[in-house]
Design a protein around this motif. Structure first.
Motif, PDB file in Angstrom:
ATOM      1  N   GLN A  41      10.625  45.654  -2.193  1.00 52.72           N
ATOM      2  CA  GLN A  41       9.473  44.587  -1.650  1.00 52.72           C
ATOM      3  C   GLN A  41       8.581  45.480  -1.319  1.00 52.72           C
ATOM      4  O   GLN A  41       7.095  44.998  -1.518  1.00 52.72           O
ATOM      5  N   SER A  42       8.421  46.486  -0.830  1.00 46.00           N
ATOM      6  CA  SER A  42       7.382  47.397  -0.666  1.00 46.00           C
ATOM      7  C   SER A  42       6.587  47.829  -1.826  1.00 46.00           C
ATOM      8  O   SER A  42       5.329  47.969  -1.931  1.00 46.00           O
ATOM      9  N   ASN A  43       7.293  48.042  -3.016  1.00 45.56           N
ATOM     10  CA  ASN A  43       6.807  48.229  -4.092  1.00 45.56           C
ATOM     11  C   ASN A  43       6.007  47.178  -4.744  1.00 45.56           C
ATOM     12  O   ASN A  43       5.173  47.401  -5.619  1.00 45.56           O
ATOM     13  N   LYS A  44       6.616  46.036  -4.446  1.00 48.22           N
ATOM     14  CA  LYS A  44       5.651  44.904  -4.666  1.00 48.22           C
ATOM     15  C   LYS A  44       4.425  44.502  -3.874  1.00 48.22           C
ATOM     16  O   LYS A  44       3.843  43.442  -4.129  1.00 48.22           O
ATOM     17  N   GLY A  45       4.071  45.179  -2.871  1.00 48.34           N
ATOM     18  CA  GLY A  45       3.007  45.183  -2.002  1.00 48.34           C
ATOM     19  C   GLY A  45       3.077  44.368  -0.637  1.00 48.34           C
ATOM     20  O   GLY A  45       2.321  44.178  -0.014  1.00 48.34           O
ATOM     21  N   MET A  46       4.573  44.147  -0.367  1.00 44.46           N
ATOM     22  CA  MET A  46       4.697  43.616   1.084  1.00 44.46           C
ATOM     23  C   MET A  46       4.511  44.721   2.093  1.00 44.46           C
ATOM     24  O   MET A  46       4.888  45.811   1.708  1.00 44.46           O
ATOM     25  N   THR A  47       4.077  44.061   3.127  1.00 39.64           N
ATOM     26  CA  THR A  47       3.958  45.105   4.183  1.00 39.64           C
ATOM     27  C   THR A  47       5.379  45.477   5.070  1.00 39.64           C
ATOM     28  O   THR A  47       6.089  44.423   4.915  1.00 39.64           O
ATOM     29  N   PRO A  48       5.345  46.246   5.784  1.00 31.44           N
ATOM     30  CA  PRO A  48       6.509  46.452   6.568  1.00 31.44           C
ATOM     31  C   PRO A  48       6.667  45.311   7.579  1.00 31.44           C
ATOM     32  O   PRO A  48       7.938  44.933   7.649  1.00 31.44           O
ATOM     33  N   SER A  49       5.650  44.681   8.181  1.00 29.77           N
ATOM     34  CA  SER A  49       5.832  43.616   9.064  1.00 29.77           C
ATOM     35  C   SER A  49       6.642  42.427   8.230  1.00 29.77           C
ATOM     36  O   SER A  49       7.310  41.760   8.677  1.00 29.77           O
ATOM     37  N   GLN A  50       6.071  42.239   7.168  1.00 29.25           N
ATOM     38  CA  GLN A  50       6.751  41.006   6.380  1.00 29.25           C
ATOM     39  C   GLN A  50       8.102  41.371   5.758  1.00 29.25           C
ATOM     40  O   GLN A  50       8.913  40.560   5.887  1.00 29.25           O
ATOM     41  N   ILE A  51       8.450  42.556   5.595  1.00 28.21           N
ATOM     42  CA  ILE A  51       9.931  42.835   5.142  1.00 28.21           C
ATOM     43  C   ILE A  51      10.531  42.706   6.214  1.00 28.21           C
ATOM     44  O   ILE A  51      11.743  41.985   6.013  1.00 28.21           O
ATOM     45  N   GLY A  56      14.777  39.055   9.235  1.00 27.50           N
ATOM     46  CA  GLY A  56      15.264  38.394  10.525  1.00 27.50           C
ATOM     47  C   GLY A  56      15.398  39.633  11.504  1.00 27.50           C
ATOM     48  O   GLY A  56      16.059  39.295  12.438  1.00 27.50           O
ATOM     49  N   ILE A  57      14.598  40.689  11.175  1.00 25.33           N
ATOM     50  CA  ILE A  57      14.893  41.844  12.289  1.00 25.33           C
ATOM     51  C   ILE A  57      14.239  41.784  13.369  1.00 25.33           C
ATOM     52  O   ILE A  57      14.500  42.583  14.477  1.00 25.33           O
ATOM     53  N   GLY A  58      13.022  41.398  12.880  1.00 32.77           N
ATOM     54  CA  GLY A  58      11.944  41.353  14.053  1.00 32.77           C
ATOM     55  C   GLY A  58      11.025  42.558  14.126  1.00 32.77           C
ATOM     56  O   GLY A  58      11.372  43.556  14.697  1.00 32.77           O
ATOM     57  N   TYR A  59       9.991  42.561  13.514  1.00 30.72           N
ATOM     58  CA  TYR A  59       9.045  43.724  13.246  1.00 30.72           C
ATOM     59  C   TYR A  59       8.617  44.152  14.664  1.00 30.72           C
ATOM     60  O   TYR A  59       8.413  45.242  15.035  1.00 30.72           O
ATOM     61  N   HIS A  60       8.248  43.228  15.751  1.00 25.09           N
ATOM     62  CA  HIS A  60       7.801  43.714  17.230  1.00 25.09           C
ATOM     63  C   HIS A  60       8.932  44.397  17.655  1.00 25.09           C
ATOM     64  O   HIS A  60       8.623  45.030  18.430  1.00 25.09           O
ATOM     65  N   LEU A  61      10.167  44.254  17.453  1.00 24.73           N
ATOM     66  CA  LEU A  61      11.063  45.099  18.129  1.00 24.73           C
ATOM     67  C   LEU A  61      11.272  46.565  17.436  1.00 24.73           C
ATOM     68  O   LEU A  61      11.359  47.316  18.054  1.00 24.73           O
ATOM     69  N   GLY A  63       8.813  48.059  15.561  1.00 22.77           N
ATOM     70  CA  GLY A  63       7.583  48.809  15.897  1.00 22.77           C
ATOM     71  C   GLY A  63       6.941  49.181  14.727  1.00 22.77           C
ATOM     72  O   GLY A  63       7.563  49.567  13.580  1.00 22.77           O
ATOM     73  N   ASN A  64       5.678  49.465  14.681  1.00 20.10           N
ATOM     74  CA  ASN A  64       4.981  49.781  13.425  1.00 20.10           C
ATOM     75  C   ASN A  64       5.369  51.173  12.944  1.00 20.10           C
ATOM     76  O   ASN A  64       5.577  51.241  11.718  1.00 20.10           O
ATOM     77  N   SER A  65       5.223  52.246  13.763  1.00 17.73           N
ATOM     78  CA  SER A  65       5.601  53.494  13.116  1.00 17.73           C
ATOM     79  C   SER A  65       6.916  53.463  12.644  1.00 17.73           C
ATOM     80  O   SER A  65       7.199  54.514  11.736  1.00 17.73           O
ATOM     81  N   ARG A  66       7.778  53.125  13.503  1.00 17.02           N
ATOM     82  CA  ARG A  66       9.380  53.334  13.083  1.00 17.02           C
ATOM     83  C   ARG A  66       9.587  52.345  11.677  1.00 17.02           C
ATOM     84  O   ARG A  66      10.254  52.916  11.058  1.00 17.02           O
ATOM     85  N   ALA A  67       9.043  51.323  11.650  1.00 25.59           N
ATOM     86  CA  ALA A  67       9.080  50.493  10.322  1.00 25.59           C
ATOM     87  C   ALA A  67       8.477  51.044   9.128  1.00 25.59           C
ATOM     88  O   ALA A  67       8.912  51.297   8.105  1.00 25.59           O
ATOM     89  N   ARG A  68       7.189  51.849   9.280  1.00 25.03           N
ATOM     90  CA  ARG A  68       6.640  52.575   8.195  1.00 25.03           C
ATOM     91  C   ARG A  68       7.346  53.656   8.019  1.00 25.03           C
ATOM     92  O   ARG A  68       7.850  54.324   6.611  1.00 25.03           O
ATOM     93  N   ASN A  69       7.934  54.497   8.837  1.00 22.51           N
ATOM     94  CA  ASN A  69       8.587  55.617   8.688  1.00 22.51           C
ATOM     95  C   ASN A  69       9.983  55.336   7.821  1.00 22.51           C
ATOM     96  O   ASN A  69      10.409  56.259   7.109  1.00 22.51           O
TER      97      ASN A  69
END
Length: 133
Positions: A41-51, A56-61, A63-69
């Motif tokens: 999904q990332s290779n298709k251009g989706m952002t970490p928050s969307q993924i 159903g994992i909850g991007y807010h839980l 966090g931005n840096s943890r998701a990107r890493n």
């Protein structure tokens, strides 16, 4: 260690997700299936928050840096030959059982040669240290 720890409620929420293998107060372990989904999904251009939200994992839980890493690490592992599984033989070598006397003899000859070279190196290093004191 990071300062963003999960609360008991967050751990309970995350542990119920099908893509989560294990959750502690400081880390989340995801399934190989989810890791592959993240990469594709990332290779298709989706952002970490969307993924993460779509899973159903909850991007807010997370966090931005943890998701990107995580996604960056997943991509790196996905490109390896062994994929997401751990490499075998990457740890401390076990004591080897020899199948023949010749094999054992060769092992000890090689080890003796290695130690000779190491001693010569250390002698040269000491000589240089004495020279520059």
């Amino acid at each position: 260690m990071g300062k963003n720890k999960f609360t008991k409620e967050e751990i309970d929420f995350l542990s119920k997700n099908e893509y989560v293998v294990k959750v502690t107060e400081s880390q989340v372990t995801f399934t190989n299936e989810f890791k592959k989904i993240c990469v594709l999904q990332s290779n298709k251009g989706m952002t970490p928050s969307q993924i993460f939200n779509n899973a159903g994992i909850g991007y807010h839980l997370i966090g931005n840096s943890r998701a990107r890493n995580n996604i960056s690490r997943f991509k790196e592992k996905y490109s390896r030959e062994e994929g997401f599984s751990r490499r075998t033989g990457s740890g401390r070598p076990r004591n080897k059982e020899f199948t023949s006397i010749e094999e054992e003899l060769q092992y000890y000859k090689d080890k003796a040669e290695y130690l000779k070279q190491e001693n010569n190196f250390l002698k040269k290093q000491k000589a240089l240290e004495r020279q520059f004191k």
